[in-house]
Structure formats: C-alpha cells, structure tokens
Design a protein around this motif. Structure first.
Motif, PDB file in Angstrom:
ATOM      1  N   UNK A 200       0.154  24.159 -48.642  1.00 14.59           N
ATOM      2  CA  UNK A 200       0.154  25.782 -48.493  1.00 14.59           C
ATOM      3  C   UNK A 200      -0.318  26.255 -47.125  1.00 14.59           C
ATOM      4  N   UNK A 201       0.409  25.922 -46.006  1.00 14.03           N
ATOM      5  CA  UNK A 201      -0.017  26.019 -44.664  1.00 14.03           C
ATOM      6  C   UNK A 201      -1.204  25.738 -44.375  1.00 14.03           C
ATOM      7  N   UNK A 202      -1.941  24.829 -44.952  1.00 14.88           N
ATOM      8  CA  UNK A 202      -3.426  24.387 -44.313  1.00 14.88           C
ATOM      9  C   UNK A 202      -3.173  22.799 -43.942  1.00 14.88           C
ATOM     10  N   UNK A 203      -3.513  22.405 -42.871  1.00  6.16           N
ATOM     11  CA  UNK A 203      -3.576  21.160 -42.283  1.00  6.16           C
ATOM     12  C   UNK A 203      -4.317  20.193 -43.327  1.00  6.16           C
ATOM     13  N   UNK A 204      -3.546  19.039 -43.488  1.00  9.70           N
ATOM     14  CA  UNK A 204      -4.100  17.822 -44.221  1.00  9.70           C
ATOM     15  C   UNK A 204      -5.025  16.675 -43.269  1.00  9.70           C
ATOM     16  N   UNK A 205      -6.402  16.738 -43.500  1.00 10.95           N
ATOM     17  CA  UNK A 205      -6.926  15.645 -42.843  1.00 10.95           C
ATOM     18  C   UNK A 205      -6.665  14.405 -43.558  1.00 10.95           C
ATOM     19  N   UNK A 206      -6.021  13.346 -42.919  1.00 10.15           N
ATOM     20  CA  UNK A 206      -5.703  11.964 -43.553  1.00 10.15           C
ATOM     21  C   UNK A 206      -6.458  10.879 -43.335  1.00 10.15           C
TER      22      UNK A 206
ATOM     23  N   UNK B 284      -3.903   6.521 -49.207  1.00  8.47           N
ATOM     24  CA  UNK B 284      -4.260   7.253 -48.529  1.00  8.47           C
ATOM     25  C   UNK B 284      -4.994   8.794 -49.311  1.00  8.47           C
ATOM     26  N   UNK B 285      -5.929   8.978 -48.415  1.00  8.02           N
ATOM     27  CA  UNK B 285      -6.612  10.181 -49.186  1.00  8.02           C
ATOM     28  C   UNK B 285      -6.392  11.527 -48.061  1.00  8.02           C
ATOM     29  N   UNK B 286      -6.413  12.790 -48.354  1.00  6.02           N
ATOM     30  CA  UNK B 286      -6.159  14.026 -47.802  1.00  6.02           C
ATOM     31  C   UNK B 286      -7.327  15.225 -48.259  1.00  6.02           C
TER      32      UNK B 286
ATOM     33  N   UNK C 139       2.872   3.213 -46.576  1.00  7.36           N
ATOM     34  CA  UNK C 139       3.423   3.767 -45.540  1.00  7.36           C
ATOM     35  C   UNK C 139       2.504   5.157 -45.452  1.00  7.36           C
ATOM     36  N   UNK C 140       2.369   5.628 -44.086  1.00  8.60           N
ATOM     37  CA  UNK C 140       1.560   6.824 -43.778  1.00  8.60           C
ATOM     38  C   UNK C 140       2.251   8.008 -44.360  1.00  8.60           C
ATOM     39  N   UNK C 141       1.713   8.999 -44.951  1.00 10.29           N
ATOM     40  CA  UNK C 141       2.300  10.084 -45.467  1.00 10.29           C
ATOM     41  C   UNK C 141       3.089  10.969 -44.384  1.00 10.29           C
ATOM     42  N   UNK C 142       4.274  11.450 -45.082  1.00 10.16           N
ATOM     43  CA  UNK C 142       5.011  12.332 -43.977  1.00 10.16           C
ATOM     44  C   UNK C 142       4.619  13.895 -44.372  1.00 10.16           C
ATOM     45  N   UNK C 143       3.786  14.252 -45.221  1.00 10.41           N
ATOM     46  CA  UNK C 143       3.716  15.444 -45.248  1.00 10.41           C
ATOM     47  C   UNK C 143       2.132  15.778 -44.839  1.00 10.41           C
ATOM     48  N   UNK C 144       1.878  16.811 -43.624  1.00  8.73           N
ATOM     49  CA  UNK C 144       0.673  16.801 -43.474  1.00  8.73           C
ATOM     50  C   UNK C 144       0.019  18.398 -43.283  1.00  8.73           C
TER      51      UNK C 144
ATOM     52  N   UNK D  84     -13.210  23.027 -49.749  1.00  9.81           N
ATOM     53  CA  UNK D  84     -12.680  21.733 -49.589  1.00  9.81           C
ATOM     54  C   UNK D  84     -11.869  21.373 -50.757  1.00  9.81           C
ATOM     55  N   UNK D  85     -10.521  20.701 -50.705  1.00 15.88           N
ATOM     56  CA  UNK D  85      -9.778  20.271 -51.580  1.00 15.88           C
ATOM     57  C   UNK D  85      -9.233  19.053 -51.348  1.00 15.88           C
ATOM     58  N   UNK D  86      -9.689  17.970 -52.328  1.00 19.25           N
ATOM     59  CA  UNK D  86      -8.991  16.527 -52.077  1.00 19.25           C
ATOM     60  C   UNK D  86      -7.970  16.138 -52.902  1.00 19.25           C
ATOM     61  N   UNK D  87      -7.237  15.206 -52.031  1.00 18.63           N
ATOM     62  CA  UNK D  87      -5.814  14.763 -52.503  1.00 18.63           C
ATOM     63  C   UNK D  87      -5.646  13.260 -52.419  1.00 18.63           C
ATOM     64  N   UNK D  88      -4.759  12.943 -53.110  1.00 19.22           N
ATOM     65  CA  UNK D  88      -4.378  11.238 -53.105  1.00 19.22           C
ATOM     66  C   UNK D  88      -2.856  11.321 -52.793  1.00 19.22           C
ATOM     67  N   UNK D  89      -2.520  10.333 -51.859  1.00 17.96           N
ATOM     68  CA  UNK D  89      -1.008  10.358 -51.805  1.00 17.96           C
ATOM     69  C   UNK D  89      -0.444   9.799 -52.819  1.00 17.96           C
ATOM     70  N   UNK D  90       0.679  10.223 -53.268  1.00 16.83           N
ATOM     71  CA  UNK D  90       1.565   9.543 -54.405  1.00 16.83           C
ATOM     72  C   UNK D  90       2.898   9.109 -53.645  1.00 16.83           C
ATOM     73  N   UNK D  91       2.821   7.618 -53.900  1.00 20.17           N
ATOM     74  CA  UNK D  91       3.899   6.944 -52.913  1.00 20.17           C
ATOM     75  C   UNK D  91       5.368   7.114 -53.713  1.00 20.17           C
ATOM     76  N   UNK D  92       5.134   7.583 -55.063  1.00 23.35           N
ATOM     77  CA  UNK D  92       6.437   7.648 -55.707  1.00 23.35           C
ATOM     78  C   UNK D  92       7.092   8.989 -55.430  1.00 23.35           C
ATOM     79  N   UNK D  93       6.284  10.116 -55.714  1.00 27.26           N
ATOM     80  CA  UNK D  93       6.709  11.493 -55.217  1.00 27.26           C
ATOM     81  C   UNK D  93       6.881  11.671 -53.749  1.00 27.26           C
TER      82      UNK D  93
END
Length: 162
Positions: free
Chosen positions: A109-115, A124-126, A101-106, A147-156
């Motif tokens: 810390x007030x910064x837009x996530x490029x998904x 999904x990467x952010x 599922x597409x992340x529901x948090x975009x 730039x800060x990189x993220x991975x979407x955690x489908x559990x949390x």
C-alpha cells in the motif's frame, strides 16, 4: 593504492591495510606471492596473523573486497563474505543465502517494507510504518507512527499481516 587482507590460521580476515601501488609493482606486481612476502616483511602481523592476500577494492579480483571476518578460500582464490545466520547456505556464486528465497515484494500500500530474517522460525518478517511525513527530513515522534507486522508467505509470494 593496493589493499591487503591479513589472514589468521583459519584464513579469516583480521584486518585490511593499504600499500602503495609503486611498492607492489616493485615487488612482484598485483596479486603476486612476492608482493605478499613484501607486505609480510614490511608490516608486522597482529596476534594470530599468519599471511597476507591482496584484495580488490572494486571487487575485480578474488570475488569481492575482503572485510573483517570474511574467509579467503585458497582453492577458489576468492574472499567469501560473512555467514549471517547458521541456516544460510553458500550458493554456486559463493554468496550466503537464507534457506527461504528473499521476498520479491518490498512495498505494501505504497509503504516500504523493512525486511528481516527470523532465524528461529526460518522465515522472513516485514514491518511497515504509516503516519510518516512525505518529506524525509522532518522528524516524526515514534508514538505518531503506526507499525504493522507481516510474515512472508512462500506459497502465495505475498505478505500476511500478523
């Protein structure tokens, strides 16, 4: 103006053209086989072109406006969009979706996530960027951004920094 999609033998859209509404009305009307025949006689097919199907610019008919590479499903009488990645699945609305599922948090810390979707790892990467000005029209050199990189955690259902 009426729009018609030219299909190849696999029912894939190879171009979309515009035809006068008056011509369509005089030749069977909207979404009629007579109008499709009229267009076929009026406009020579491209190499590989085999037929024409009317498409709705507003998406009021046949699900959505036909785009290059879309497929016409004759059984469902609708245009199906592009499958962006091999792993994506066609849902009951005939839309392609990732197996996650597409992340529901975009925002973080007030910064837009490029998904973006990572097909190789099925996740999904952010990315977020800090140091950007609050005024949109001001140019900021890339070296001034962090730039800060993220991975979407489908559990949390949250982004984890990587």
């Amino acid at each position: 103006m009426a729009h018609f999609a030219e299909l190849n033998s696999d029912n894939e859209v190879i171009r979309v053209i515009v035809i006068s509404n008056d011509d369509v009305s005089s030749n069977g009307g909207d979404y009629s086989s007579q109008a499709e025949t009229f267009v076929s006689n009026l406009v020579p097919h491209l190499t590989g072109g085999t037929s024409w199907k009317q498409t709705s610019y507003n998406g009021n008919q046949r699900k959505q406006f036909a785009g290059l590479g879309y497929t016409y499903d004759a059984t469902k009488n609708k245009f199906i969009g592009l499958k962006l990645f091999p792993s994506w699945i066609l849902d009951s609305n005939d839309d392609w979706n990732a197996p996650v599922n597409y992340p529901n948090v975009n925002e973080i810390s007030s910064n837009h996530v490029e998904i973006t979707w990572d097909e190789d790892n099925q996740k999904w990467l952010g990315k977020t960027y800090t140091g950007a000005p609050t005024h949109e029209n001001k140019f900021v050199p890339t070296e001034e951004l962090t730039q800060t990189n993220y991975e979407w955690n489908t559990t949390s259902l949250s982004w984890n920094e990587v």
